[in-house]
Design a protein around this motif. Structure first.
Motif, short mmCIF file in Angstrom:
data_model
loop_
_atom_site.label_atom_id
_atom_site.label_comp_id
_atom_site.label_asym_id
_atom_site.label_seq_id
_atom_site.Cartn_x
_atom_site.Cartn_y
_atom_site.Cartn_z
N MET A 114 -18.79 71.40 -41.29
CA MET A 114 -18.86 72.70 -41.94
C MET A 114 -19.18 72.56 -43.43
O MET A 114 -19.92 73.38 -44.00
CB MET A 114 -17.53 73.44 -41.75
N PHE A 115 -18.67 71.50 -44.07
CA PHE A 115 -18.98 71.28 -45.49
C PHE A 115 -20.46 71.00 -45.70
O PHE A 115 -21.11 71.59 -46.57
CB PHE A 115 -18.13 70.10 -46.00
N VAL A 116 -21.04 70.15 -44.86
CA VAL A 116 -22.45 69.80 -45.03
C VAL A 116 -23.34 71.00 -44.72
O VAL A 116 -24.35 71.24 -45.41
CB VAL A 116 -22.80 68.60 -44.13
N PRO A 169 -32.96 69.49 -50.18
CA PRO A 169 -34.04 69.59 -49.18
C PRO A 169 -34.29 68.29 -48.43
O PRO A 169 -34.94 68.30 -47.39
CB PRO A 169 -35.26 69.98 -50.02
N LYS A 170 -33.83 67.17 -48.97
CA LYS A 170 -34.06 65.87 -48.33
C LYS A 170 -33.46 65.81 -46.93
O LYS A 170 -34.00 65.16 -46.02
CB LYS A 170 -33.49 64.77 -49.22
N TYR A 171 -32.35 66.49 -46.72
CA TYR A 171 -31.62 66.42 -45.45
C TYR A 171 -31.87 67.63 -44.55
O TYR A 171 -31.15 67.83 -43.58
CB TYR A 171 -30.11 66.31 -45.73
N HIS A 172 -32.85 68.47 -44.87
CA HIS A 172 -33.07 69.70 -44.10
C HIS A 172 -33.48 69.43 -42.67
O HIS A 172 -33.16 70.21 -41.77
CB HIS A 172 -34.13 70.56 -44.79
N GLU A 173 -34.19 68.36 -42.41
CA GLU A 173 -34.66 68.06 -41.05
C GLU A 173 -33.72 67.10 -40.32
O GLU A 173 -33.59 67.18 -39.10
CB GLU A 173 -36.06 67.46 -41.11
N GLU A 174 -33.10 66.22 -41.05
CA GLU A 174 -32.28 65.19 -40.41
C GLU A 174 -30.98 65.74 -39.84
O GLU A 174 -30.61 65.45 -38.69
CB GLU A 174 -31.98 64.09 -41.43
N PHE A 175 -30.26 66.55 -40.63
CA PHE A 175 -28.94 67.02 -40.20
C PHE A 175 -29.02 67.96 -39.00
O PHE A 175 -28.26 67.79 -38.03
CB PHE A 175 -28.24 67.69 -41.39
N ASN A 206 -11.20 64.37 -34.63
CA ASN A 206 -11.97 65.57 -34.31
C ASN A 206 -11.85 66.61 -35.42
O ASN A 206 -12.85 67.22 -35.82
CB ASN A 206 -11.45 66.14 -32.99
N ALA A 207 -10.65 66.83 -35.94
CA ALA A 207 -10.46 67.80 -37.02
C ALA A 207 -11.18 67.36 -38.30
O ALA A 207 -11.78 68.19 -39.00
CB ALA A 207 -8.96 67.98 -37.29
N GLU A 208 -11.15 66.09 -38.59
CA GLU A 208 -11.81 65.59 -39.81
C GLU A 208 -13.33 65.73 -39.70
O GLU A 208 -14.00 66.13 -40.66
CB GLU A 208 -11.42 64.13 -40.03
N ILE A 209 -13.87 65.45 -38.53
CA ILE A 209 -15.33 65.57 -38.35
C ILE A 209 -15.75 67.04 -38.43
O ILE A 209 -16.78 67.37 -39.01
CB ILE A 209 -15.73 64.95 -36.99
N SER A 210 -14.95 67.92 -37.87
CA SER A 210 -15.27 69.36 -37.92
C SER A 210 -15.31 69.86 -39.36
O SER A 210 -16.20 70.63 -39.75
CB SER A 210 -14.24 70.16 -37.12
N ALA A 224 -24.10 62.58 -50.90
CA ALA A 224 -24.63 61.49 -50.08
C ALA A 224 -23.50 60.64 -49.50
O ALA A 224 -23.57 60.19 -48.35
CB ALA A 224 -25.58 60.63 -50.91
N VAL A 225 -22.45 60.46 -50.27
CA VAL A 225 -21.31 59.68 -49.78
C VAL A 225 -20.64 60.40 -48.60
O VAL A 225 -20.31 59.79 -47.58
CB VAL A 225 -20.31 59.44 -50.92
N GLN A 226 -20.43 61.70 -48.75
CA GLN A 226 -19.80 62.46 -47.67
C GLN A 226 -20.69 62.52 -46.43
O GLN A 226 -20.18 62.50 -45.30
CB GLN A 226 -19.50 63.89 -48.16
N TYR A 227 -21.98 62.56 -46.63
CA TYR A 227 -22.89 62.61 -45.50
C TYR A 227 -22.86 61.31 -44.70
O TYR A 227 -22.84 61.32 -43.46
CB TYR A 227 -24.31 62.90 -46.00
N GLU A 228 -22.87 60.17 -45.40
CA GLU A 228 -22.78 58.89 -44.71
C GLU A 228 -21.42 58.71 -44.05
O GLU A 228 -21.32 58.12 -42.96
CB GLU A 228 -23.03 57.76 -45.71
N TYR A 229 -20.39 59.25 -44.69
CA TYR A 229 -19.05 59.17 -44.11
C TYR A 229 -18.99 59.97 -42.80
O TYR A 229 -18.33 59.57 -41.84
CB TYR A 229 -18.05 59.71 -45.13
N LEU A 230 -19.69 61.10 -42.76
CA LEU A 230 -19.76 61.90 -41.53
C LEU A 230 -20.44 61.13 -40.41
O LEU A 230 -20.00 61.15 -39.26
CB LEU A 230 -20.50 63.21 -41.81
N LYS A 231 -21.51 60.46 -40.71
CA LYS A 231 -22.22 59.67 -39.69
C LYS A 231 -21.32 58.59 -39.09
O LYS A 231 -21.30 58.39 -37.86
CB LYS A 231 -23.45 59.02 -40.32
N SER A 232 -20.60 57.89 -39.94
CA SER A 232 -19.72 56.84 -39.45
C SER A 232 -18.59 57.40 -38.60
O SER A 232 -18.20 56.81 -37.58
CB SER A 232 -19.16 56.04 -40.63
N LYS A 233 -18.06 58.55 -38.96
CA LYS A 233 -16.98 59.15 -38.19
C LYS A 233 -17.46 59.60 -36.81
O LYS A 233 -16.74 59.49 -35.81
CB LYS A 233 -16.41 60.36 -38.94
#
Length: 718
Positions: free
Chosen positions: A54-56, A64-70, A46-50, A24-33
């Motif tokens: 790929m990690f997510v 399953p909570k993030y299956h529709e959102e991401f 750009n490299a950090e977001i890529s 969840a921390v990495q997912y929120e960090y991706l949104k902010s980036k």
């Protein structure tokens, strides 16, 4: 928390619940980036977001909570901002969506529509990747059974793209449909009609891509399915004799006649393999058009207002001719349009002639095609033209008359047949082919000299009345069953002789010896009586000869069994049946058709010819397909001038293992030549003062004859 994303990815796969907060921390960090990237874009960001995307995408299946959102977030990101995103960023987002699709976290229809929209993006690497994924994914979806619901949705979306999307996207979409048709995934009529609509596009590249699809004759792909086991067995049975000949070719003694047979067998075997590679349901896409008459009329209307290169116009002409010829349509204005371009100085004039011949069919009125034939005869076939132009013109007239024979006038035909005695071989061969065509179609139009002998194949499938057709009366190749039955009876007789008991064989031998002794006694008695009655026997022998020629039955002695057998009492199974008798007496099974095919292949392989006559295949005449190539018209029988390399190659083939000349080897390769050899290479003025040369010039005529005789005798002794 793990030190790096790959380590965290490995830990999440092992225990997803324990590392839920870390994800969840990495997912929120991706949104902010991502939000920061639109404010101040940079290559490091750009490299950090890529890496985060790929990690997510790899570990999203565990939550399953993030299956529709991401997936929705990535879809909105690339759909709205694809023009300003860097190329690497776009590729990473598409790869992550492909990963989600492979793990069933994203609907295939939504992904296909998104990728078709991205085909217009100015990024070549991205377009190639999307095209490959779309073809592979649709093929995998329809691998076990066709998914009609998804196929119809994607096909309807592609149809709307043809007129609304950019030209690049529409072109790639048509290329995808063509590739799926060649791979036999979308080989239905809806796919063909969508590509047909692309032929009417206003964009040049889209129209040319669709035109090439209909004009290419190869409907198979490199990745086509392999042959079934049953088909492979049938092919091996058919070509058993040819394959055995090819196997023994490298062992037995090589002769020129035998090598010709082997080469013929290799070509026939290659053709049979090519036939089997094409699947049973594959045929030209032109047959799947829903409304070919309307389609041809729209194409002709587009051709009149087309302002493109001549090559594009030529492709449209060829497609119209193919549709009209295959479906036997009526488009009367098309023939006067072609006459404008029928000139020997026109570029690609042979292709235009092929299109004119392709557009003709038996249902077209002869009055429509007659001006076209006259125009070709006046333009191409005249004495002031070159021989190549004349041969091409006669070949074009022959192809038109093959499809519409009633369009030829009798006077024009007899004028064209006079070129059979032309000095050029190409022109004379073309004129003879025209004569051969009308011998089978309508012999009465030819002069009495050119009509030739009547043949049983004359008139098959042709008629002198407009709109009338004569159906086939026999099954092609049924005559081959006669030879197969004779071979079967011979094998049965051999088996019966082998299975006979030894006692019966002795009885048969004793009967043969007794019969032979009786025949000797009878022969001696007949010799004594024949001396008294020579006149009567001479008259009887003449009468017997007459009866033989008239078809009567004559008796002959069978030396092997010592009894008389008449030819009229031969069993009816050994008498060759005609084609009508085979059709009326027997219902052919699959085994009979296999035997016919085997005998036909063996006949083609042997290539036996009658003495002084060219033998045609008994089952069919020349097989003229629906599609006409320009090579049929360009075929000119004329030997082209060979280059020096080609001449040397033919010389080497004629003497493969021969060595000409003799060169005495030196004992030392680095040593110099002898004085005698050097004197032969010297100029004449340097050796004119030599004594040997002076004595040679002073020899008398008698001495020269003696020296020449001695030299010849010495040469023969060697």
């Amino acid at each position: 928390m793990a030190s790096s994303l790959p380590t965290l990815q490995n830990l999440i796969r092992r225990d997803p619940t324990s590392y839920k907060d870390d994800f969840a921390v990495q997912y929120e960090y991706l949104k902010s980036k991502i939000s920061l990237f639109f404010v101040s874009p940079s290559s490091e960001l750009n490299a950090e977001i890529s890496e985060l995307i790929m990690f997510v995408s790899h570990v999203l299946k565990c939550y399953p909570k993030y299956h529709e959102e991401f997936p929705k977030m990535l879809e909105d990101l690339i759909r709205k901002h694809n023009s300003i995103l860097p190329s690497e960023f776009r590729v990473v987002i598409c790869k992550s969506l492909i990963i989600l699709r492979n793990r069933d976290l994203y609907q295939p229809v939504h992904l296909m529509k998104l990728f078709f929209e991205l085909l217009g993006c100015p990024d070549r690497t991205l377009r190639e990747m999307l095209k490959l994924h779309i073809i592979t994914d649709i093929r995998n979806i329809n691998l076990k059974h066709s998914n009609n619901k998804m196929n119809r949705a994607i096909q309807a979306f592609i149809h709307t793209m043809l007129f609304k999307a950019s030209p690049i996207a529409a072109k790639i979409a048509i290329q995808i449909m063509i590739e799926l048709y060649k791979k036999h995934v979308w080989n239905d009529s809806k796919t063909v009609n969508i590509i047909a609509d692309a032929c009417l596009s206003t964009h040049n590249k889209v129209m040319v891509t669709a035109l090439k699809f209909f004009l290419t004759n190869d409907t198979t792909s490199k990745d086509a399915e392999e042959e079934d086991d049953s088909d492979e067995e049938n092919r091996k049975e058919k070509c058993k004799k040819m394959s055995s000949m090819l196997r023994t070719a490298g062992v037995t003694k090589k002769a020129r006649n035998k090598m010709k047979k082997i080469e013929r067998a290799r070509l026939i075997l290659r053709k049979e393999k090519k036939k089997k590679r094409t699947p049973e349901g594959s045929f030209f896409a032109v047959h799947l058009l829903n409304d070919p008459q309307t389609f041809s009329e729209k194409l002709y209307k587009q051709l009149n207002r087309l302002n493109e290169q001549f090559e594009v116009k030529l492709m449209v002409m060829q497609l119209i001719a193919r549709v009209v010829g295959v479906h036997q349509l009526f488009l009367f204005n098309f023939y006067p349009y072609l006459q404008k371009y029928l000139n020997h100085s026109q570029v690609h004039c042979t292709k235009i002639l092929a299109a004119a011949a392709q557009s003709c069919h038996p249902l077209i009125p002869p009055d429509v095609v007659e001006p076209l034939i006259k125009h070709i005869a006046n333009t191409f076939i005249s004495d002031h033209q070159t021989s190549e132009v004349m041969a091409v013109g006669i070949n074009a007239v022959r192809e038109i008359c093959l499809r519409c024979p009633l369009a030829m006038e009798k006077d024009l035909l007899q004028d064209l047949t006079q070129y059979k005695k032309h000095t050029d071989k190409g022109v004379s061969t073309a004129a003879r082919s025209l004569i051969g065509l009308f011998r089978t179609v309508n012999r009465s139009m030819l002069s009495k000299v050119d009509q030739g002998r009547p043949d049983e194949n004359v008139g098959v499938g042709s008629s002198t009345d407009y709109g009338a057709a004569k159906p086939m009366e026999n099954i092609p190749g049924i005559e081959f069953l006669n030879s197969s039955d004779e071979e079967g009876e011979e094998e049965e007789e051999e088996e019966e002789e082998e299975e006979a008991e030894p006692g019966t064989k002795r009885k048969r031998l004793s009967s043969i010896t007794s019969n032979s002794s009786r025949s000797k006694r009878a022969r001696t008695a007949s010799e004594s009586s024949n001396s008294k009655k020579r006149a009567r026997t001479a008259s009887e022998s003449s009468n017997s000869k007459k009866r033989k020629t008239s078809g009567g039955c004559c008796k002959r002695t069978c030396c092997s069994r010592g009894r008389t057998v008449s030819e009229g009492s031969v069993s009816s199974s050994k008498v060759k049946k005609t084609a009508d008798e085979w059709i009326t007496d027997k219902i052919l099974t699959e085994e009979d058709y296999k035997r016919i095919e085997e005998k036909r292949l063996a006949w083609l392989m042997e290539g036996k010819q009658q003495k002084g006559k060219r033998q045609r295949s008994p089952e069919r005449m020349e097989d003229h397909g629906e599609i006409l190539n320009a090579a049929n018209i360009e075929h000119i029988n004329k030997h082209k001038k060979q280059t020096k390399e080609e001449r040397l190659e033919t010389i080497r083939q004629g003497r493969p293992d021969k060595k000409f000349g003799f060169k005495k080897a030196k004992m030392d390769p680095h040593a110099s030549t002898s004085n005698n050899a050097k004197s032969k290479m010297k100029p004449y003025m340097m050796v004119i003062h030599k004594r040997q040369l002076r004595e040679k010039s002073k020899k008398s005529f008698v001495q020269r004859q003696r020296d020449l005789k001695a030299k010849l005798v010495k040469g023969n002794k060697r």
